[in-house]
Design a protein around this motif. Structure first.
Motif, short mmCIF file in Angstrom:
data_model
loop_
_atom_site.label_atom_id
_atom_site.label_comp_id
_atom_site.label_asym_id
_atom_site.label_seq_id
_atom_site.Cartn_x
_atom_site.Cartn_y
_atom_site.Cartn_z
N ALA A 1 5.89 9.50 10.56
CA ALA A 1 4.97 9.84 11.65
C ALA A 1 3.59 9.23 11.41
O ALA A 1 2.90 8.84 12.36
CB ALA A 1 4.86 11.35 11.79
N SER A 2 3.19 9.12 10.13
CA SER A 2 1.87 8.55 9.83
C SER A 2 1.82 7.06 10.14
O SER A 2 0.75 6.50 10.39
CB SER A 2 1.49 8.81 8.37
OG SER A 2 2.21 7.97 7.49
N ASP A 3 2.99 6.40 10.11
CA ASP A 3 3.06 4.99 10.52
C ASP A 3 2.78 4.83 12.01
O ASP A 3 2.19 3.85 12.45
CB ASP A 3 4.45 4.41 10.22
CG ASP A 3 4.63 4.06 8.74
OD1 ASP A 3 3.61 3.91 8.05
OD2 ASP A 3 5.78 3.93 8.30
N GLN A 4 3.21 5.81 12.76
CA GLN A 4 3.09 5.73 14.22
C GLN A 4 1.76 6.28 14.74
O GLN A 4 1.15 5.70 15.64
CB GLN A 4 4.25 6.49 14.88
CG GLN A 4 4.30 6.34 16.39
CD GLN A 4 5.58 6.91 16.98
OE1 GLN A 4 6.46 7.36 16.25
NE2 GLN A 4 5.68 6.90 18.30
N PHE A 5 1.31 7.40 14.17
CA PHE A 5 0.13 8.07 14.70
C PHE A 5 -1.12 7.90 13.83
O PHE A 5 -2.21 8.31 14.25
CB PHE A 5 0.42 9.57 14.88
CG PHE A 5 1.56 9.85 15.83
CD1 PHE A 5 1.41 9.65 17.19
CD2 PHE A 5 2.78 10.28 15.34
CE1 PHE A 5 2.46 9.91 18.06
CE2 PHE A 5 3.84 10.54 16.20
CZ PHE A 5 3.68 10.34 17.57
N GLY A 6 -0.96 7.34 12.65
CA GLY A 6 -2.11 7.14 11.76
C GLY A 6 -2.18 8.18 10.67
O GLY A 6 -1.89 9.35 10.89
N ALA B 1 4.70 3.65 3.36
CA ALA B 1 4.60 5.07 3.77
C ALA B 1 5.97 5.74 3.69
O ALA B 1 6.09 6.87 3.21
CB ALA B 1 4.03 5.18 5.17
N LYS B 2 6.99 5.02 4.13
CA LYS B 2 8.35 5.58 4.08
C LYS B 2 8.86 5.61 2.64
O LYS B 2 9.55 6.56 2.24
CB LYS B 2 9.28 4.77 4.98
CG LYS B 2 8.89 4.86 6.46
CD LYS B 2 9.76 3.98 7.33
CE LYS B 2 9.34 4.08 8.79
NZ LYS B 2 8.00 3.54 9.05
N ALA B 3 8.51 4.58 1.86
CA ALA B 3 8.91 4.56 0.45
C ALA B 3 8.26 5.72 -0.30
O ALA B 3 8.91 6.39 -1.12
CB ALA B 3 8.51 3.23 -0.19
#
Length: 385
Positions: free
Chosen positions: A65-70, A324-326
């Motif tokens: 979610a942080s990849d998409q929304f910051g 971020a996903k890693a």
């Protein structure tokens, strides 16, 4: 901007301590909660387990979610939601209410770690980033003592509900600080693939998988050792508290991780941490006196404090645009290890716990050797390419 980055580092460290502390708040007050709510103590223990489960789910959800929304937006929204979920725990009036509130609290607090780790990679140079990650993870280790100490102290002078009202107030202050201080970071390029697909591909990467193998053992061993010491230590409660507290001074070594990586390389720093952990565990299996356990526990905590930021640095670098996903997977695996430590320790005596941990770190040494070879091959391929 420099001052803002310094304030951000301080804020992320303090927030990390208060977020991780709530993993442990119920442990010393199970009896108080069960008596006040007139429920079986096992229901209070179940509420603690549900917190860990939903915290892990939060880690998996909020990294992508942080990849998409910051990163900044996720941290701020997570802290805001945590104010209300924490208040709900304090207002719980039965077993179901307590379990539901702790589950929601775990989910909302799970928003912090993956977004904070990714923000550190986005904003800071390698040396400053490693130092910040060391501070945050040192805070996570200290939270194991701070969380229990705060909840037991507040409950002794008031009621158990006041623990969660106190934390709700802290999260409100941290929410305001995050909204005022945290800078935004550049979002990664949008992917056509789903987050699940990307995470699956990360788990298929043999090099990153070795890092995750080591990751699983880190908090597992920390929680296992301290749980085993608590169960089998024959001294007074005051001596046990001093033993636990003194051991945590080893976390200071994490502050020098950045300099060590810069001077000796990430691979040598990894091996240094692994060798210290193995030597301290073998020595513990031989020497059981209070002073010996104090000194050796300092060394062991120092090794864990050195290994955690080193592994985060490796995973963040290997994850590239998917860091971020890693790091979300890293956080999930780290917490999973911590969650299953206590049930495993219940089945073993102190000597068997030490033998198990020695075996795990010998395995880590092998994984570290293979990891070093693969990193060398990647570096050579990059130079030749």
């Amino acid at each position: 901007m420099k001052v803002r980055l310094q304030l951000t580092a301080i804020l992320l460290t303090i927030t990390g301590i208060f977020v991780a502390s709530n993993i442990y708040t119920l442990i010393p007050i199970y009896e108080n909660v069960s008596q006040t709510l007139q429920i079986n103590e096992n229901h209070a223990v179940l509420a603690g387990s549900l917190f860990s489960l939903f915290y892990a789910i939060g880690l998996l959800c909020f990294g992508p979610a942080s990849d998409q929304f910051g990163r900044r937006n996720i941290i701020i929204a997570g802290m805001f939601a945590s104010i209300f979920s924490t208040l709900m725990v304090g207002m719980a009036d039965g077993a179901i209410g307590l379990s539901a509130a702790r589950s929601l609290q775990g989910l909302t607090l799970g928003s912090f770690a993956p977004a904070a780790f990714a923000l550190a990679f986005d904003l800071y140079s390698e040396r400053k980033r490693t130092l910040l990650l060391a501070f945050i993870n040192t805070g996570f280790l200290l939270a194991g003592i701070i969380g229990q100490l705060l909840s037991s102290t507040i409950t002794a002078f008031s009621v158990w509900n006041a623990v969660y009202y106190f934390y709700a107030m802290c999260y409100f202050i941290l929410f305001l600080c995050c909204a005022l201080i945290l800078p935004a970071s550049k979002l990664p390029l949008r992917e056509n693939r789903s987050a699940l697909s990307i995470m699956t591909s990360l788990l298929k990467d043999a090099t990153i998988l070795k890092c995750y193998g080591i990751t699983f053992t880190l908090l597992f061993s920390f929680v296992s050792l301290y749980d085993a010491i608590g169960r089998f230590f024959s001294g007074s409660p005051e001596q046990l508290f001093h033993l636990r507290t003194v051991g945590l001074t080893g976390a200071i070594l994490s502050l020098f991780t950045g300099k060590m990586i810069e001077k000796f390389s990430v691979e040598r720093t990894l091996f240094t941490g692994l060798v210290i952990s193995i030597c301290s565990l073998i020595s513990m299996s031989i020497f059981h006196g209070l002073i010996a356990l104090m000194v050796l526990s300092i060394l062991f905590v120092a090794s864990i404090s050195l290994l955690i930021p080193t592994i985060i640095t490796l995973i963040g670098n290997l994850g590239g645009s998917h860091r971020a996903k890693a790091l979300t997977l890293y956080s999930f695996i780290l917490l999973t290890g911590a969650s299953i430590a206590s049930p495993v320790v219940l089945l073993l005596n102190f000597q068997h716990v030490l033998l198990l941990l020695i075996g795990l770190f010998l395995m880590n040494l092998i994984l570290g050797f293979l990891l070093t070879q693969e990193l060398g091959q990647r570096h050579s391929a990059k130079l030749n390419g």
